[in-house]
Design an enzyme around this catalytic site. Structure first.
Site, short mmCIF file in Angstrom:
data_model
loop_
_atom_site.label_atom_id
_atom_site.label_comp_id
_atom_site.label_asym_id
_atom_site.label_seq_id
_atom_site.Cartn_x
_atom_site.Cartn_y
_atom_site.Cartn_z
CE LYS A 35 -31.46 7.38 8.68
NZ LYS A 35 -30.24 6.55 8.51
CD GLU A 151 -16.37 5.31 3.62
OE1 GLU A 151 -15.80 6.40 3.75
OE2 GLU A 151 -16.50 4.49 4.53
CG PHE A 152 -10.48 6.08 1.02
CD1 PHE A 152 -9.86 5.07 1.72
CD2 PHE A 152 -10.73 5.88 -0.34
CE1 PHE A 152 -9.48 3.88 1.10
CE2 PHE A 152 -10.36 4.71 -0.98
CZ PHE A 152 -9.73 3.71 -0.25
CG LEU A 153 -16.45 9.68 2.59
CD1 LEU A 153 -17.98 9.72 2.61
CD2 LEU A 153 -15.88 10.72 1.64
N GLY A 253 -2.81 10.35 22.46
CA GLY A 253 -4.04 10.78 23.10
C GLY A 253 -4.84 9.62 23.64
CB CYS A 260 -13.86 3.62 9.70
SG CYS A 260 -15.20 4.25 8.67
CE LYS A 263 -17.55 -1.14 9.63
NZ LYS A 263 -17.17 -1.70 8.30
#
Length: 442
Positions: A35, A151-153, A253, A260, A263
């Site tokens: 990576k 994080e709130f991505l 839907g 996220c 989990k």
């Protein structure tokens, strides 16, 4: 500041690139040599809207580098972010082994001025344990400050979410850690929540669980709308205009997926179970989401009968648009259901080339994917599906059925397309549309 970000997965790479964009000097570190080689060669290990162009800009300015050697960057860093994966075990508890492995390995490299920032999603109490562990490793004169900065991505808009967040959460046990976090994020204008470590840890899981609950509620209401022969669109709109409720995450839907929501929901239930609490709402949220695949099966069987000799085309494999992430994507469960029913599956996604552990033919052209199909099922609401050539699509399909499992297409537009091209349009929680007469859905 000099910053090391350990872990170059989705969160780590977005975090590292965004911090460099804010003016910091950042080194992204990962044990995965392939990576790091990929990043150093100018290639991207993941697809996220706007990320590659930002990375190229900060690389040219010399503010972002990559390494496999933590010992070269951690000792000279003012702050170290940990963005390691914390997957769920079968019981729903969070696997913290990767996080603790890194904490133990870098502990000797930290110094009294280092701020260790846990960005990984962890159960409440984890950061306190890390801080206590580090305190034991040093003399009383040296105490490493630990912070939790969740994080709130949202995948597909992660760069924007990092640089213009709804809020920043700074969890720490000491005021100086809060101040250091304010310095790191000084260029970002947003509300700041300064709180304790456990509170910051719980904010992340509680937020995602609540959003998942809104999605399941909307899907539960869509099933009722189907039974009553009415449209979930009007119901959701009427609810969403109430400022106490809000319109986001109320679209019915195929259900939620990704790395996220599933989990974090399980982690919250597992944490509560340790405290002898039963999260009934969360259990119901998860159960409703699991049942979406059976709702889709009933729609298909209602118009096609048995699925055993049918070809079904799946449009969209990523769990949401503008990302290549298929972790717990609804498409996985739908494909498994179709395979168990004996259907033949073809698929198309703009960026996903295949599904792990699924024998699914993935085409690079959406019309080729629909060739000979009995039904096209839209599972990911990629914008390009709004621009389909419906006449061309109908020509290559064997049967005229479209199942919009994201309710993304405009009903008025599809009413006209059904009349013009002889299509039959089905969605979830909305009346079906046929060229002349309504379809009967079993």
């Amino acid at each position: 500041m000099r910053i090391t970000v350990i872990g170059t997965g989705y969160v780590g790479l977005v975090t590292g690139a965004s911090l460099a964009y804010l003016g910091h000097r950042v080194v992204c570190v990962d044990v995965n040599e392939e990576k790091i080689k990929l990043l150093k060669s100018g290639l991207m290990p993941l697809w996220e809207l706007g990320l590659e162009s930002m990375i190229r800009d900060v690389e040219l300015q010399g503010r972002l580098d990559y390494s496999t050697d933590v010992s070269a960057s951690v000792p000279v860093s003012d702050a170290v972010f940990l963005t390691l994966g914390t997957p769920s075990s079968d019981s729903g508890e969070v696997d913290l082994s990767a996080l603790w492995s890194v904490v133990r390995s870098i502990a000797p490299m930290l110094h009294g001025d280092t701020l260790l920032i846990i960005k990984s999603t962890v159960p409440a109490g984890t950061c306190e344990q890390i801080e206590a562990f580090l305190h034991q490793q040093f003399s009383n004169s040296t105490s490493i400050a630990v912070a939790h900065n969740p994080e709130f991505l949202r995948q597909g808009s992660a760069v924007r979410d990092f640089l213009a967040p709804d809020r920043l959460v700074f969890g720490a046990s000491r005021p100086e850690a809060h101040h250091r976090l304010e310095e790191i994020y000084a260029a970002i204008q947003s509300p700041v929540i300064k709180c304790g470590l456990r509170e910051a840890e719980l904010i992340k899981c509680a937020s995602n669980a609540f959003l998942a609950m809104k999605i399941s509620y909307a899907n539960m209401m869509s099933d009722l709308c189907d039974a009553l022969g009415i449209s979930i669109n009007a119901v959701a709109e009427g609810m969403g205009l109430d400022r106490r409720i809000g319109s986001e995450f109320l679209r019915a839907g195929a259900g939620y997926g990704g790395s996220c929501f599933p989990k974090d929901l399980r982690a919250l239930m597992a944490l509560a179970a340790k405290e002898h609490l039963d999260m009934e709402l969360l259990r119901a949220t998860e159960a409703i989401n699991r049942q979406r695949v059976q709702v889709i099966r009933r729609r298909l069987e209602g118009v096609l009968g048995t699925l055993g000799d049918k070809q079904i085309t799946i449009y969209g494999l990523a769990f949401k648009p503008n990302t290549d992430d298929t972790r717990e994507a609804p498409a996985l469960g739908i494909c498994s259901m179709l395979q168990e029913a004996g259907a033949r599956i073809r698929a198309y996604d703009p960026v996903v080339a295949g599904l792990p552990d699924r024998q699914v033919d993935v085409d690079t052209d959406m019309y080729e994917a629909a060739d000979g199909s009995d039904c096209v099922v839209i599972v990911t609401d990629w914008d390009q599906f709004n621009r389909l050539d419906w006449g061309r699509l109908r020509q290559v399909m064997r049967s005229p059925y479209i199942l919009d499992a994201r309710n993304m297409l405009d009903v008025a537009v599809m009413t006209e397309n059904c009349k013009r091209y002889g299509l039959h349009y089905l969605s979830l929680g909305r009346p079906s549309i046929a060229p002349d007469v309504p379809l009967t859905i079993g």
